[in-house]
Structures are given as structure tokens and as C-alpha cells.
Design a protein around this motif. Structure first.
Motif, short mmCIF file in Angstrom:
data_model
loop_
_atom_site.label_atom_id
_atom_site.label_comp_id
_atom_site.label_asym_id
_atom_site.label_seq_id
_atom_site.Cartn_x
_atom_site.Cartn_y
_atom_site.Cartn_z
N HIS A 1 0.84 -1.19 0.00
CA HIS A 1 0.00 0.00 0.00
C HIS A 1 0.88 1.25 0.00
O HIS A 1 1.81 1.37 0.80
CB HIS A 1 -0.92 0.02 1.22
N HIS A 2 0.56 2.18 -0.88
CA HIS A 2 1.32 3.42 -0.99
C HIS A 2 0.40 4.61 -0.73
O HIS A 2 -0.77 4.59 -1.11
CB HIS A 2 1.93 3.57 -2.39
N LEU A 3 0.94 5.64 -0.11
CA LEU A 3 0.29 6.93 -0.02
C LEU A 3 1.17 7.90 -0.81
O LEU A 3 2.29 8.22 -0.42
CB LEU A 3 0.15 7.39 1.43
N LEU A 4 0.65 8.36 -1.95
CA LEU A 4 1.46 9.16 -2.86
C LEU A 4 1.59 10.61 -2.36
O LEU A 4 0.78 11.06 -1.55
CB LEU A 4 0.86 9.11 -4.27
N PRO A 5 2.62 11.33 -2.83
CA PRO A 5 2.86 12.70 -2.33
C PRO A 5 1.62 13.57 -2.46
O PRO A 5 1.02 13.67 -3.53
CB PRO A 5 3.99 13.20 -3.23
N SER A 6 1.24 14.21 -1.34
CA SER A 6 0.05 15.07 -1.32
C SER A 6 0.30 16.21 -0.33
O SER A 6 -0.29 16.24 0.75
CB SER A 6 -1.19 14.27 -0.91
N PRO A 7 1.17 17.15 -0.67
CA PRO A 7 1.50 18.20 0.29
C PRO A 7 0.36 19.13 0.65
O PRO A 7 0.35 19.72 1.71
CB PRO A 7 2.63 18.96 -0.41
N LEU B 1 3.13 15.66 -8.70
CA LEU B 1 4.03 14.83 -7.91
C LEU B 1 3.56 13.37 -7.89
O LEU B 1 4.37 12.44 -7.94
CB LEU B 1 4.12 15.37 -6.48
N GLN B 2 2.26 13.19 -7.81
CA GLN B 2 1.71 11.83 -7.79
C GLN B 2 1.96 11.12 -9.12
O GLN B 2 2.26 9.92 -9.14
CB GLN B 2 0.21 11.89 -7.48
N SER B 3 1.84 11.84 -10.23
CA SER B 3 2.08 11.22 -11.53
C SER B 3 3.52 10.75 -11.65
O SER B 3 3.79 9.67 -12.21
CB SER B 3 1.73 12.20 -12.66
N GLU B 4 4.45 11.52 -11.14
CA GLU B 4 5.86 11.12 -11.20
C GLU B 4 6.13 9.91 -10.32
O GLU B 4 6.82 8.96 -10.71
CB GLU B 4 6.74 12.30 -10.77
N TYR B 5 5.57 9.93 -9.12
CA TYR B 5 5.77 8.81 -8.18
C TYR B 5 5.19 7.52 -8.76
O TYR B 5 5.85 6.47 -8.78
CB TYR B 5 5.09 9.15 -6.86
N SER C 1 4.47 6.79 -11.88
CA SER C 1 5.15 6.36 -13.11
C SER C 1 6.46 5.66 -12.79
O SER C 1 6.81 4.66 -13.43
CB SER C 1 5.37 7.57 -14.02
N LYS C 2 7.21 6.18 -11.84
CA LYS C 2 8.46 5.52 -11.45
C LYS C 2 8.18 4.14 -10.86
O LYS C 2 8.90 3.17 -11.13
CB LYS C 2 9.21 6.38 -10.42
N LEU C 3 7.12 4.05 -10.08
CA LEU C 3 6.76 2.76 -9.46
C LEU C 3 6.43 1.74 -10.54
O LEU C 3 6.89 0.59 -10.50
CB LEU C 3 5.57 2.97 -8.53
N MET C 4 5.65 2.15 -11.53
CA MET C 4 5.29 1.23 -12.61
C MET C 4 6.49 0.92 -13.49
O MET C 4 6.66 -0.22 -13.95
CB MET C 4 4.14 1.82 -13.43
N SER D 1 4.32 6.96 -20.76
CA SER D 1 5.64 7.49 -21.12
C SER D 1 6.69 6.40 -21.04
O SER D 1 6.42 5.29 -20.58
CB SER D 1 6.01 8.63 -20.16
N ASP D 2 7.89 6.75 -21.46
CA ASP D 2 9.02 5.82 -21.32
C ASP D 2 9.35 5.59 -19.85
O ASP D 2 9.87 4.53 -19.49
CB ASP D 2 10.24 6.36 -22.06
N LEU D 3 9.06 6.59 -19.01
CA LEU D 3 9.34 6.45 -17.58
C LEU D 3 8.53 5.31 -16.98
O LEU D 3 9.05 4.49 -16.21
CB LEU D 3 9.01 7.76 -16.86
N SER D 4 7.27 5.22 -17.33
CA SER D 4 6.40 4.17 -16.78
C SER D 4 6.43 2.91 -17.63
O SER D 4 6.19 1.81 -17.13
CB SER D 4 4.96 4.68 -16.67
N GLY D 5 6.69 3.07 -18.94
CA GLY D 5 6.63 1.94 -19.86
C GLY D 5 5.21 1.50 -20.16
O GLY D 5 5.00 0.46 -20.79
#
Length: 966
Positions: free
Chosen positions: A771-777, A814-818, A820-823, A850-854
Motif C-alpha cells: 500500500h502506498h500513499l502518494l505525495p500530497s503536500p 508529484l503523484q504522476s511522477e511517483y 510512473s516511477k513505481l510502474m 511514457s518511457d518512464l512508466s513503460g
């Protein structure tokens, strides 16, 4: 009197023998039935009967009882033959036991004899109707037999004649029998849930032990029947109560009372039985109405997407403040029955179609219910026994409410969001409530009495107590969801471990009843504070142990708190108490709904503050109790054995048995099969279910189930699915869906993680989940489940994700980056089932795809999306569809089909499709793809029940294998 012997038969008797031979015959033939089946089964089918759905020999090397006596010939025939021969001695044993124990005016011997006959018939039921013949009836007979074992065992101990040896053996065997149930359940869960190799063999040994103990318990009757002769004359005088043991009758009775808890010492009368049932049900009605209020309030901020104004009805509970007006107090206490009848508007509300009017009807019912109960406790405060009886009814009613919710998959069957179409039992519930109110409510008069201590401090204690009972104990799975952290399972499960919560509540209530001065001490309060901290800060079993301690304490301290409150001004203790309870309810919601309330960011994600405040309020109540008790002489508290306590204790025992029976029926089979396993297809979906309330304020679980089943969905992500808060009814939709659809379930981040919820249901085993809680400042917390599934022997990662609000752009970036890296870090085939809050081909979409997420978009040409998206990689996508929601929720169901590549040829094809955009998005007609790849025709055109394929009118199908190769 001269005893007869075998050689010297009684005068006129043609045949005589000792009744102990009935016991011998019963024991020998019963053991022969099981042992002969075991010997024959091992001799002829050893490898088949030790094999289960997960393992065979050598991991599993000893058969279970059910496998031994099941469907295989000839061991099944051996068992059924000898168990049939056992029935004669069995009926004779039950009859002889009744003759031995029956005394004029005693009801218990008749009850135990009835239970004995019932067990005999149900034994025949599960013996001759196997699970293969009819699984449901086999389970019904088996559960009935096991449930009846408890009253039979305790009843036999309570009725044991004056024979110390027999009593000792019965105590030993009964202790061994019930003690064996704990490891039995443990190893069954290790086998069924955790799939531990060899666990089923260990389970089998405990299962066989139960058989040995069960028969051995009845074999003890040989010691009692030795003084009986057939044709039956009592030659020893035991049925007349003659004691020849040399041990005093008082000592023997104390020994039996200790073993049975004194429950069977009740002087049974039908009037008191009906009164107890009515009182407990009346308490259940109170909790049903109170817990239903939050649900109908919650509907409105959902549709307003903010404060609606209807939230003000949460203050319906402060009606006891009216009791500060003497004429009102006099009227209510003199017309309690009328006021209680008016409170039943909360049950009748289901007949009101309009959500707004239904809300006001429930609010009125809650208002009258709180007013009536407060006035009733106040009016009984000089009658200690009657006051305690009403308090017990209130608290046992809470236990019954939690058990009923468990039986209805966390919905209360009489809630205002229930009706006949979704499983409600509103008509029956209302009828029983009318009978219960009429039976139990009457005015008996009172004397004014205001003892020492502070009414204000008492109100603080009542506020903390009611908030704790409602927020944590109104459903048996709430605290389990707090400590859940995904797969592999490392903590308790709602089924069957929810019973531990019920057991802790039961034990706490009985302890507080017996030792009120002990549970009111600071030392016990300190232990409860530690339990609350552990529940709040830790996960898995250790966190749940803290919850068990807290559940025990809340129920234990409830009696002393409510007795103290009833003896003071009800306007202060209950009126102010409920007002502060309401503040706690709002506080408890604001920690996650901070974006919608003024000042919300200050309490954001502070469930720990909620727990601390609750325990401080309870501490104020404890301080009040200690101050009150210090002003008078201290007397040691001893267990009270009054009649009404035993009746309510019996009610608690029956509720626990009911819960255990339902837990057996609801235990997951874990033998789930995908809809199109022969085609290696995964049908995956994403749906925002809007907290399982449809557009007309009805609970929507069954409508959700119907659509998922008809669309043949194998894996589905559910969003807005966390219902384990007061305002949402402390529910869990995933329990019903998982059981009914035959799916594994990951509840996702729990309510103490401060999200709106994300859940995963899968026909495929969940190997691991995080379970992840993604960045949400700034905005709402964004939950994600990352799960690895075993799909046809290949590991596939599935991500279920709910992005933040539209207003918080930086959070979403921030959530999209987190995400995408996870995937992108996953080396396995992957699927994203998500709510992204972005336009196709724009903004954060380009980070997710993207290429980041594949990852690839399941249908780049779908221009009409804003929230829900399905992405994938390293799978062959073969179909995509959008299905309209009807009135279930505010968002459609999106589904896609994928083929899991297993051979090198299939994996090579997927690689081509991954790199060739033209080939990947090549659409074809449905008749160009295999039947197993197609979506059901049921939803074409106008569809059914408001569900149809829309936007594209028909599903899209993509290049099958041979076209992809071209």
C-alpha cells in the motif's frame, strides 16, 4: 432396597441388564465407524485422501475426517453403516440421561434432552448428505451439530449426578474439546488462506482429536448408568439426588457451577426469557437507528461535493438536553412507551423514497431514541437491578448489532439504506421492534436522587465511551481494517477473526458486570491507553492485540459509566455527553475530509489526536468514578449471580454462537477460477463506487455485484471504497463482493491512513501487495495498491490508484511522477486501474503514458475520459469497453481484456506490439477474435437495467495473434 443383579432379575422382568452397556455400545460402534473408514481409506486410497486443493503426498501425509468419510467407496459405506448402528444406542443414551437427571419443576433436563436429540438428527444430516451431494445442506447440518455441542456439553456438566469421578472426567474432556478448537482454526487458516504445506495434516490431527473427545465425553455416562437397569428401575437412587460419594452436595454443585459459569443455574421462566429477548432487541434497535444516521447524512455531501447543510442533523442525538425542562422530563418519564414507539420512525424511514425526507425521518427517530433511553435510565436509577438490566440490554444490543452486520456482510438489515431489493429485512425488524418496545417499556416511578461527583465529568466520560463504542465496535471488522497491510497475510482477517472482537466485547462486558470497582481503576485505564496507542501506531497482529484490549475495556467500563450517568441530571450527562460525542464524530471525519471543512488542514491526518481525545474524555469519566467511590466506604466487589445477569449472559452466549456459525458459512473457499481460463484472458476493470450508496440513497452492493458478474470481470479496482467510519456506517463492501463473486480481496490502505479508499478484487491469487500513499503536500491523500497476481502461472503486477483533486495541481504532478516511477520499476507485465483527473493526451497523462512508466493507454482514441484510465504493458490487449452506470454511482465502469503471454512465441508477439504502434492499435471486428476474447452481448443496444456499452456503442477489439504477426 436390595439391588438386583444380572442373575437375579427384578420380579416380573423378562430381561434385565445394566444401562452402562448402552454407553459401551455407543462408544464402541461410534469409534468403529470412524476408525474403520480411516483404515480402509488409508489402505485403498491413501494418496487420494491425503491430497487437498494445494498439496498432496509427501507434503500432506494424514487425511482429514471429511476426506476419510467422504465420497469414496468403500470407506464411506463403512462409516455410514456403523454410524447408523450408533443411532440406536445414541437415542437410548439421551433418553437414559434425561431419566437420570429429570426432577419435578426443572426445565434444564428437558432442554438438554432436546439438544441431544437435535444433535443426533443433525449428525445424520452431515453424515448422509455430503458436501458433494449438497454443499449448503451439509454445512447447515454440520454447523448446527457443532453449535449444539456447547449447550449439550455444559448442560451435561451442570446436570451431572453426585459422582466426583464423572464430573472430573467431563470437565477434563470438555476442556480438551474446546481447547482444541483454537489450534484447529489456526491450522485451517494456515492451510486455506496462507497455503502452508503440511498445515492441513496438522489440522487433520486436531480434527480427529475432536472426534475422540466428542465420543469420549458421552462415554463418561458409563459411570452414571452403572446404577441403572433396563427395564428401567433406579437401583442407586441417583435420580432422587442421593449422594453416596462422600463429598458434600455443596462442593459438587460449586464444581459444576464453576465449569458452566452458572448459566444453567437460572430459574427458567418463559416470561423472563421473553423479557430478556425483548430488552436485547430493543437495545439492538437503538444502535441500528443511531448507526444509520451517519449514512443518510453522508449521502448529501457526496453529491454536493462539500458541506450541504444537512450535516446539522448529526445533532439529532442531543435531544436529552430537553430533559432539563421539568415538564418535558415529567412527560417523557411518564410516557416512555409512547416516546420509544415514536423513535421507531428511524426503522420506518425505509418507506420514504425521497432522500431528504428519509434523512429527516431518521433524524427524528434518533432524536426520540436518545431522549427515550436517557429518560428511561434516569427513571430507573433508584432500582439497581432494573437499571442494570436496561444498561445490559443497551450493551448486549450493541453486540447483537455487530453480529447482525457480520451476517449481512457489514450492512445492518434494518438500516434506512436497505430494502427488499438489496437484502433488507425492514418489515420484520420493525414488527419485532414494536413487540419489543411494548413488552419492555413501562413506567415504574422514581425518587429524586443526586449522589456526589460531577455531572459534567460524567458527561465527558459518556461522550468518550459512546464515540469509542460507535467508531470501533459497531462492526467487528473495523479494527481489522485499521491494521490490514496487504499480502501475504500477516494480520487478522474479517472472516473469521472478527469473532475475536466480539469475544473481547463479551468478556469485557461480563468483567465489568462482575468487578465494576476493578475496571474503574487508573491501572486498568492505563492498560487501555496502551492498547489504544498500539492500535493507532502498529499494524498486523500486534496492532490488533491493542484493539482487543481497547474493545475489552470499552465494554467493561460502559456499565459503571452509564450507572453513574443515570444517577445525575440526564440533560447534562446524556445531553451534553451526546453533544461532545457529535463533536468527536465530526473530528473523526475531518481528519480525512479536511479539504471540505473550514480549518480542516489543522486536523489533517490526525487520527492519533482523535484517539487521544477519546481516551482523555474516558479518563475524565474514570476520575469522576474514583472521586465518587472515595467518598463512601469501599466494599470488595464479588461476582453477582442475579437472575437478569444470567439471562443476559445467556443472550451473549447465543449471539457468540450465532456469529461463529456465520463465520463458518462465510469462510472463504479460496478455490477461485477466472471466467475464461482456457483463453488465458484477464478481464480487468476500474470503477468508482461512490461509497456503495446509489443515486437514490440505497446500498448498492448487489447491483455492483450483478454488473461485475455479468461482465465476467476477473480483476477490478474499486475507488471511494473505504466505508469504515461512523459517517459511512462502518461498512466494508468488499466483503460481500469477494465472497459472492469468489475473489481474493485487498482492502487497501485502512481508515487510519486517511484516504477515501482503494480496493482490489481478483480471481487470481494475490501473491504480494503493498500500500502506498502518494505525495500530497496540499490536497487529499492519494492511495495506491501495488499487487502481484499469479495469472495462469505468470506473475502480473496490478496497480489500483486514485489521484488527488482537480484543485491541487502540484499534488497531481508529484503523484504522476511517483506512480510512473513505481510502474516503470516493475519488470513484470502490468496493468494500471486508475482515477487520474487529467485529459487524454494532455498534462500529467504524458507522464503516466511514457518511457518512464513503460505503460500504454488501453485506448488512446477514447477522447471522452477525464478520471478513469486503464494502462498496461507486456500484455496483449484484445478488447476495451465502457459500460454505463445506470443509477449505481456517478462514474461508469471501464473494462479491458488482456492475454497473458506464456510461451516464447506469445512473448515475442507482445514485444512486436509494444514497439509497433500501428500493430498495437489495429482494431478488428468482433467475429475476427476468439469467442473467449469477446465481451457479453447482454449489454449491446439498450442493454439491461440501464447498463449498456456507450461512447463507442460497442466494445473495441484489437489484433488477434495472426494479424499482429502480419
Amino acid at each position: 432396597m436390595v439391588s438386583s443383579t444380572y442373575k437375579d432379575k427384578p420380579s416380573g422382568a423378562l430381561f434385565a441388564f445394566s444401562a452402562k452397556w448402552v454407553s459401551y455400545a455407543h462408544t464402541i460402534v461410534a469409534y468403529t465407524a470412524f476408525i474403520s473408514a480411516l483404515v480402509v481409506g488409508i489402505s485403498l486410497h491413501y494418496h487420494k485422501i491425503v491430497k487437498n486443493e494445494f498439496y498432496g503426498y509427501p507434503q500432506e501425509w494424514f487425511p482429514s475426517v471429511s476426506a476419510t468419510i467422504g465420497d469414496r467407496y468403500p470407506e464411506r459405506s463403512f462409516f455410514q453403516l456403523f454410524i447408523a448402528l450408533t443411532s440406536g444406542p445414541r437415542f437410548a443414551l439421551v433418553g437414559l440421561w434425561y431419566l437420570l437427571t429429570a426432577k419435578p419443576g426443572k426445565v434444564l433436563p428437558k432442554f438438554v434432552a432436546g439438544v441431544g436429540l437435535f444433535r443426533t438428527f443433525t449428525c445424520g444430516g452431515w453424515t448422509y448428505v455430503t458436501s458433494t451431494d449438497d454443499h449448503d445442506w451439509h454445512d447447515i447440518f454440520m454447523i448446527s451439530y457443532l453449535v449444539a455441542t456447547l449447550p449439550w456439553t455444559l448442560g451435561c456438566i451442570a446436570l451431572s449426578p453426585a459422582n466426583p469421578k464423572a464430573i472430573k472426567y467431563r470437565n477434563y474432556i470438555a476442556s480438551a474439546f474446546f481447547g482444541t478448537l483454537i489450534p484447529l482454526v489456526y491450522y485451517f487458516i494456515q492451510h486455506k488462506v496462507h497455503r502452508v504445506a503440511g498445515a492441513y495434516t496438522t489440522y487433520a490431527f486436531f480434527e480427529w482429536s475432536l472426534i475422540l473427545y466428542d465420543v469420549a465425553f458421552d462415554a463418561v455416562t458409563v459411570l452414571d448408568f452403572s446404577t441403572f437397569e433396563i427395564v428401567v428401575r433406579d437401583v442407586g437412587g441417583l435420580s432422587q439426588g442421593v449422594n453416596k460419594s462422600g463429598m458434600s452436595d455443596v462442593a459438587l454443585e460449586e464444581q459444576k457451577t464453576k465449569a458452566t459459569g452458572g448459566i444453567f443455574n437460572i430459574k427458567f421462566t418463559w416470561r423472563e426469557t421473553f423479557d430478556t429477548i425483548a430488552e436485547v432487541y430493543h437495545g439492538y434497535v437503538f444502535w441500528s437507528i443511531l448507526t444509520g444516521l451517519g449514512l443518510v447524512i453522508w449521502y448529501f455531501p457526496l453529491w454536493f461535493m462539500g458541506i450541504s447543510g444537512y450535516e446539522a442533523l448529526v445533532m439529532s442525538t442531543i435531544s436529552p438536553l430537553l430533559l432539563s425542562i421539568k415538564p418535558v422530563r415529567s412527560f417523557v418519564t411518564n410516557h416512555l412507551r409512547i416516546c420509544h414507539f415514536l423513535s421507531l420512525a428511524g426503522l420506518l424511514a425505509y418507506r420514504v423514497e425521497s432522500p431528504i425526507y428519509r434523512l429527516f425521518t431518521v433524524g427524528f427517530g434518533v432524536s426520540m431514541s436518545c431522549l427515550s433511553w436517557s429518560a428511561q435510565l434516569y427513571s430507573e436509577n433508584v432500582h439497581e437491578t432494573r437499571l442494570e438490566s436496561k444498561i445490559l440490554a443497551w450493551l448486549v444490543g450493541l453486540v447483537l448489532s455487530s453480529a447482525a452486520k457480520f451476517a449481512w456482510w457489514t450492512n445492518n438489515p434494518v438500516w434506512p439504506i436497505m430494502h427488499a431489493e438489496n437484502g433488507g429485512q425492514n418489515e420484520i425488524g420493525l414488527l419485532l421492534a414494536l413487540i419489543a418496545a411494548w413488552r419492555t417499556i413501562e413506567y415504574r416511578g422514581r425518587k429524586e436522587r443526586e449522589p456526589g461527583g460531577s455531572a459534567f465529568l460524567s458527561a465527558l466520560g459518556v461522550a468518550g465511551l459512546f464515540f469509542g463504542l460507535h467508531s470501533l465496535l459497531s462492526d467487528s471488522s473495523t479494527m481489522i481494517s485499521w491494521v490490514w497491510e496487504g499480502y501475504p497475510v500477516r494480520g487478522p482477517l474479517a472472516v473469521p477473526h472478527g469473532w475475536f472482537t466480539i469475544a473481547a466485547m463479551t468478556a469485557g462486558l461480563l468483567t465489568g458486570l462482575a468487578y465494576p470497582s476493578l475496571v474503574s481503576t487508573w491501572s486498568v485505564y492505563g492498560i487501555a491507553c496502551v492498547g489504544a496507542a498500539i492500535l493507532t501506531l502498529y499494524a498486523n497482529w500486534f496492532g490488533y492485540y491493542g484493539g482487543i484490549v481497547l474493545a475489552f475495556y470499552l465494554m467493561a467500563i460502559a456499565g459503571p459509566f452509564l450507572k453513574n450517568a443515570a444517577k445525575r441530571s440526564p440533560a447534562t450527562t446524556f445531553g451534553l455527553g451526546f453533544f461532545l460525542y457529535n463533536i468527536m464524530v465530526l473530528f473523526h471525519v475531518w481528519v480525512v475530509a479536511y479539504a471540505f471543512v473550514p480549518g480542516g488542514p489543522y486536523v489533517r491526518e490526525h487520527t492519533d489526536w482523535v484517539m487521544i481525545t477519546m481516551m482523555l474524555l474516558i479518563g475524565a469519566g474514570v476520575f469522576n468514578l474514583t472521586c465518587t467511590s472515595s467518598r463512601g466506604p469501599q466494599t470488595p466487589q464479588r461476582p453477582n449471580s442475579s437472575q437478569h445477569q444470567r439471562y443476559h449472559t445467556s443472550a451473549l452466549a447465543l449471539i457468540n454462537l450465532f456469529f461463529l456459525a456465520m463465520a463458518y458459512l462465510r469462510f472463504p473457499t479460496n478455490d477461485y477460477v477466472p471466467y475464461h481460463a482456457d483463453s488465458q484472458i484477464i478481464t480487468a476493470g476500474i470503477w468508482t463506487i461512490h461509497f456503495s450508496l446509489d443515486n437514490d440513497m440505497w446500498s448498492s452492493e448487489k447491483r455492483i455485484r450483478n454488473l461485475l458478474k455479468e461482465l465476467e470481470v476477473d480483476v477490478v479496482g474499486l475507488l471511494e471504497s473505504d466505508l469504515q467510519r461512523i459517517i459511512m456506517g462502518n461498512r466494508d463492501t468488499t466483503q460481500f463482493l469477494a465472497q459472492d463473486l469468489g475473489m481474493y480481496v485487498d482492502y487497501g490502505p485502512g481508515p487510519n491512513k486517511h484516504t477515501w479508499g482503494a480496493a482490489l478484487l481478483s480471481k487470481f491469487p494475490i501473491v504480494n501487495s503493498t500500500h502506498h500513499l502518494l505525495p500530497s503536500p496540499v490536497g487529499e491523500l492519494a492511495p495506491m495498491i501495488q499487487a502481484t497476481l499469479d495469472c495462469y502461472g505468470e506473475l502480473v503486477d496490478v496497480f489500483v490508484f486514485h489521484s488527488g483533486q482537480e484543485e491541487d495541481a502540484e499534488d497531481r504532478r508529484l503523484q504522476s511522477e511517483y506512480a510512473s516511477k513505481l510502474m516503470g520499476n516493475s519488470p513484470r507485465p502490468s496493468i494500471l486501474l486508475s482515477y487520474l483527473v487529467t485529459q487524454p493526451q494532455q498534462g500529467n497523462y504524458k507522464t503516466y503514458v511514457s518511457d518512464l512508466s513503460g505503460m500504454h493507454d488501453v485506448e488512446p482514441g477514447d477522447w471522452d475520459r477525464w478520471c478513469e484510465y486503464i494502462l498496461y504493458k507486456r500484455l496483449q490487449r484484445v478488447a476495451y469497453a465502457r459500460v454505463s452506470r445506470s443509477t449505481i454511482t456517478d462514474t461508469e465502469l471501464q473494462v479491458a481484456k488482456f492475454v497473458v503471454p506464456r510461451s516464447q512465441e506469445e512473448k515475442a508477439l507482445v514485444s512486436i506490439l509494444e514497439t509497433n504502434e500501428l500493430a498495437r492499435d489495429w482494431k478488428v471486428q468482433k467475429d475476427k477474435v476468439p469467442v473467449g476474447w469477446r465481451f457479453p452481448a447482454l449489454f449491446r443496444g439498450k442493454g439491461v437495467r440501464g447498463h449498456c456499452y456507450h461512447v463507442f456503442d460497442e466494445p473495441y477489439y484489437y489484433s488477434p495473434k495472426e494479424l499482429g504477426q502480419e
